[in-house]
Design an enzyme around this catalytic site. Structure first.
Site, PDB file in Angstrom:
ATOM      1  N   SER A   1     -18.276   6.981 -19.366  1.00  0.00           N
ATOM      2  CA  SER A   1     -19.389   6.713 -20.296  1.00  0.00           C
ATOM      3  C   SER A   1     -18.929   6.711 -21.748  1.00  0.00           C
ATOM      4  CB  SER A   1     -20.508   7.750 -20.098  1.00  0.00           C
ATOM      5  OG  SER A   1     -20.212   8.973 -20.748  1.00  0.00           O
TER       6      SER A   1
ATOM      7  N   GLY B   1     -13.066  10.166 -14.687  1.00  0.00           N
ATOM      8  CA  GLY B   1     -14.190  11.091 -14.655  1.00  0.00           C
ATOM      9  C   GLY B   1     -15.477  10.399 -15.082  1.00  0.00           C
ATOM     10  N   CYS B   2     -16.597  10.999 -14.701  1.00  0.00           N
ATOM     11  CA  CYS B   2     -17.901  10.382 -14.971  1.00  0.00           C
ATOM     12  C   CYS B   2     -18.198  10.343 -16.464  1.00  0.00           C
ATOM     13  CB  CYS B   2     -19.006  11.117 -14.208  1.00  0.00           C
ATOM     14  SG  CYS B   2     -18.990  12.913 -14.385  1.00  0.00           S
ATOM     15  N   TYR B   3     -18.077  11.494 -17.126  1.00  0.00           N
ATOM     16  CA  TYR B   3     -18.276  11.520 -18.577  1.00  0.00           C
ATOM     17  C   TYR B   3     -17.299  10.561 -19.258  1.00  0.00           C
ATOM     18  CZ  TYR B   3     -21.107  15.879 -18.669  1.00  0.00           C
ATOM     19  OH  TYR B   3     -22.094  16.827 -18.547  1.00  0.00           O
ATOM     20  N   VAL B   4     -16.070  10.575 -18.772  1.00  0.00           N
ATOM     21  CA  VAL B   4     -14.998   9.784 -19.387  1.00  0.00           C
ATOM     22  C   VAL B   4     -15.367   8.304 -19.415  1.00  0.00           C
ATOM     23  CG1 VAL B   4     -12.572   9.132 -19.151  1.00  0.00           C
ATOM     24  CG2 VAL B   4     -13.319  11.482 -18.601  1.00  0.00           C
TER      25      VAL B   4
END
Lengths: 348, 348, 348, 348
Positions: free
Chosen positions: A163, A158-161
């Protein structure tokens, strides 16, 4: 060498269109098909006019997912479909021996019960292919490169993950003891997808800023905790607070950790860990990461500060949610799987 | 009753212009003068064309600060000047017995050494009026109303400060024990003022987001810690991380606290504390504060969530940095000092 | 084939940095130097952190313009300097036989008196190199390709200019008689450059929109009229109205013409004219050009509508002011001058 | 004097909510009801959280339109409903002798055939109340004040329409002969309403700019032409080109006219015409109207420039589409109808 023939499921999502654009300019790729349930028979530029005029894209009319998964002359399939729908369609593809990169969450969570708790509901009470979960590799190249090279199924993070994991995993792997983790993350609106909702209607998102799904409610939480726990060698719980930024693209995470190291020591460990990585830039505290420095690129920028007076060390990280947070990372994974230069099609 | 005659120093700053606009429509105020060093002799609408056509503003040409502080027929002076310059000019005003509301930091910090550490430098090595500090009242009406009513000097709180104190002070005053405090705050660009800087140049701030002065470097830190310590009855240290949002106005603070209460209990304490306050709205976790709900108003919206699984309780608060974070609160303080209805000139 | 060795003057302007980024990824280019008066000795990524990590950029410290123009081992020099300063520095470069692409206005205006009227002042009363004007070729590849291929000096057109000329020139060259021309143009803020001004300070440009230099006051006017007159074979005067859009990049021009053809006929002429052009896309009236479809690309999108009931035909055109409006077009010109594929380094 | 008791139909549209907010703070108004088909039974702040805490708004639960039109104790009804639905519901209200201000287009067009051509379709083949059209007064106070004072039905003008008519009507009434009119208008996204559409989805409208419905396709065209023709005393046709600005609020129109007067003469005529108007500000060409100067106010700012070298005179006008372009003007009309000070509730 022959070009890698790729197919894209869910090509009319934001991540799908971004991926198709990058694939069209990749020197070692040919696009075998683009697929969409809703827009079957149309050309992708009729939905994304920005893509008009690129021959390889204009020539490929969108085919149905059913037709797509039946195609034989393809080496790699990317899925930009929502969870559940994604794994369901990928099963026959995988069974044909085609390599897949799944941008949905379906193969990210190793514990089927955790998956069920966060992703299943009355409509989708079960994982569509639980037997394939253990074959999947978590597609974070900086931490799973050898496994990705040998994998047939990539669970693209995931994108947040991405980061949150990129600054923290080297610390945990390097033996730093971290007691508490709070990730205060802010994302541009494209992260919420192309579907229409009141809170992403322009006049309501613009000149606004808000938190959402905070307090252990966002689905990226278990994915972060899984990878942090694996790296720490023990269960890790964390606070994850996503916010909606009034910009199109980009995520910035401000991460507070109580650790037995100073900020400078953390920076040092992380800098060494990523010394030869093409897509991670560790910056000085005087030059903190900014979203504008990474949008439209596959970079993740990281810095460490804070930690004085007994207060938490602060990691700041930023990436483009559609590139390193999704389609760029997916392409990076494909490059590794097919022995291509890892930066191919990703520098611009 | 006669109108309160007010003067405004630093009228051409963003807070100054916002204050003058509010004063012009206040039913019980007459503007005695507006003052500006740089624009002496000009009309305010020549700098802020939005203010054209408002008689009381058009008629008042900007006078020099020197002329301003000599004026006698004035009941209250607001200073929107930078620190040091502000106290210096206010001394003769205060000595004339005129009430003042200082929007700078000069009278906020009670400990002269703390003030020196954060605000003094080679150019301004000392506080311009240390003997007046103890006469000043911290202008947070919800917590210092009786003192404000009797005060002659109001130290109007900082914008970030107000967003952090309003959710936390009732907890500390209510006996909640709080171990660690992390305030992750995000502010619109008007908070950086009207002066030109590269990082607030449109093409660099727009479609961008970044942290700045994090890691115990921002000047609002000592002001928060002072008031938190007073409320807790013991020294409090905290982490404060400001970020720059690509919007014009508004602050949202996401505050993580480890406390011996649940989020619901915290919300309950705070809701009771502010039950009769006109400008604080405590919201449900299902209806989290959003900047768009408070801009151009004097409201501060607050909610509590998180706190499950042993993780921190999360307070979210939001306000308009130019209104409740500056000029609106200054006007609220003036209303209290002069016995006017507290909401006069502030509802719209 | 050997790589083209290029130098960039004014590399720390927005167009300069965009150009350097594109050059760094161009397959047939090596960067010989990057130059800046203000930042001599620094690395470009210290000013534009987004460029960090790109080897060719990191390795080139900024040199002074004086040192730059003395360099011998270079095949092509781009100037992103302001007018007057640009021609002055380019003279010795040109005299050495190095090909140049000048992004300033210095070589765009053929009539020295027109140049003087619009660009000269007390500080710069004369053109720095009037004798070189007639050697320069107007760098609009779609209309001057053979001349560009043979040129040693390219006058790269203005951003607004390109957006107005591309839809109109084929009409005039195709014999369409046009009586009046009104170009209502809107540009993102990067078009105003990196220098700080009050009207491009974030809180003043954001959530705002305004006209500027309208009524025959903008310097791009004579450049448009010169090229329109050449194509029409008679003097053409026009109305040009620029506006400031609260976005970073992109120009959209809405152009009203009274012509002896319908919108469909105009579209047809223009479509044929640009049939084999890689960077012009003529769109249907049902799919009007939008800035978001061209930003970060070298495309110019064009459509025609209106013209019913005896009212004007309307051309809509859009491009990215930093790409097709400046650095992308400069690179396209270089590709043509050096016999490289015209799209090299420009597709992404 | 007793307060004017008002009801609002369509209170959950953007114009409806803005109107209710203004009414709540109007000194001579009491809100009798707020109505909404979709949200019957809910409180308005549950849809617009910004409105929480305002007693008069919190106390009024939304009632159904059917219940609303049956209410007797009301002096004035505002309709913020879409066309057709609006007139249909207003008929019984009007028949009860209640004064109405209709913000839809239903009573703006005097010629029923023109109305049918632009607004009727298979679903709504006819105007719901053709017999009432001639009783309606076009609610542009600066031009119909005496008629508004005596009216029982106000057709509140469109937002674009107000921005185009205010600069042009005084010229036509003053005998200026105008040959051609081109209005290039740009509007913030709130003008498109609260309903979800792909082109107003944040990631598609943000950092974008586009024309729409240009070439005689936008429904505000006949309304402009009707009023221009009445003022000119002969049929007037014009070009109207709307564009979508990536901001929340505000319209700016750049209007090109070929007239037998200079820009300065036009400005003079218009300045005299509006000399005593509280909400029209005629500005100098050196101080062109900007959207930021009028948002959240009821002002319309106007300036004239251009007209040299035989080129068109250019009028620039700007207003807030939700205030002077809709709800503010509606309130201004109500003030006139009920003999209240015209600026009551409108200055802030």
């Amino acid at each position: 060498m022959d070009k890698v023939r790729v197919g894209v499921l869910g090509a009319t999502s934001y991540t799908g269109a971004e991926l198709v654009r990058m694939l069209a300019f990749h020197p070692s790729v040919s696009i075998a098909y683009v697929s969409s349930q809703s827009y079957e028979g149309k050309a992708l530029p009729s939905i994304f006019p920005a893509l008009a005029g690129i021959k390889e894209i204009n020539d490929n009319l969108l085919i149905s997912p059913q037709e797509a998964v039946g195609r034989r002359s393809v080496d790699c399939v990317f899925s930009c479909l929502p969870h559940a729908a994604s794994a369901e369609l990928l099963v026959p593809v995988i069974e044909k021996g085609v390599k897949v990169v799944d941008l949905s969450a379906d193969f990210r969570i190793r514990d089927i019960n955790v998956y069920k708790k966060w992703y299943c509901d009355d409509k989708h009470p079960n994982h569509p292919a639980p037997h394939l979960i253990e074959k999947a590799v978590f597609g974070l190249p900086e931490h799973y490169r050898p496994q990705i090279a040998a994998a047939s199924i990539i669970a693209n993070p995931g994108c947040y993950v991405t980061s949150v994991l990129l600054p923290l995993l080297p610390l945990l792997k390097g033996g730093v003891s971290i007691d508490t983790i709070i990730a205060d993350s802010k994302s541009g609106v494209s992260g919420a997808g192309r579907g229409l909702k009141q809170n992403t209607h322009f006049p309501e998102a613009h000149e606004n800023f808000s938190a959402y799904s905070i307090g252990r409610k966002h689905r990226h939480t278990p994915e972060m905790e899984q990878e942090l726990s694996l790296a720490a060698g023990k269960p890790v719980q964390m606070t994850f607070s996503p916010h909606l930024l009034p910009i199109n693209r980009g995520i910035l995470s401000t991460i507070y950790i109580t650790a037995n190291r100073t900020a400078a020591e953390c920076a040092d460990i992380v800098k060494k860990f990523y010394a030869s990585e093409p897509f991670v830039r560790v910056r000085e505290p005087s030059d903190l990461p900014q979203i504008a420095n990474v949008v439209h690129t596959n970079y993740c920028d990281i810095a460490f500060t804070g930690g004085t007076d007994g207060l938490p060390v602060i990691a700041v990280s930023t990436l483009d949610n559609l590139v390193k947070g999704a389609s760029g990372q997916a392409l990076q994974n494909m490059n590794i799987m097919f022995g291509l230069p890892e930066t191919a099609g990703l520098m611009r």
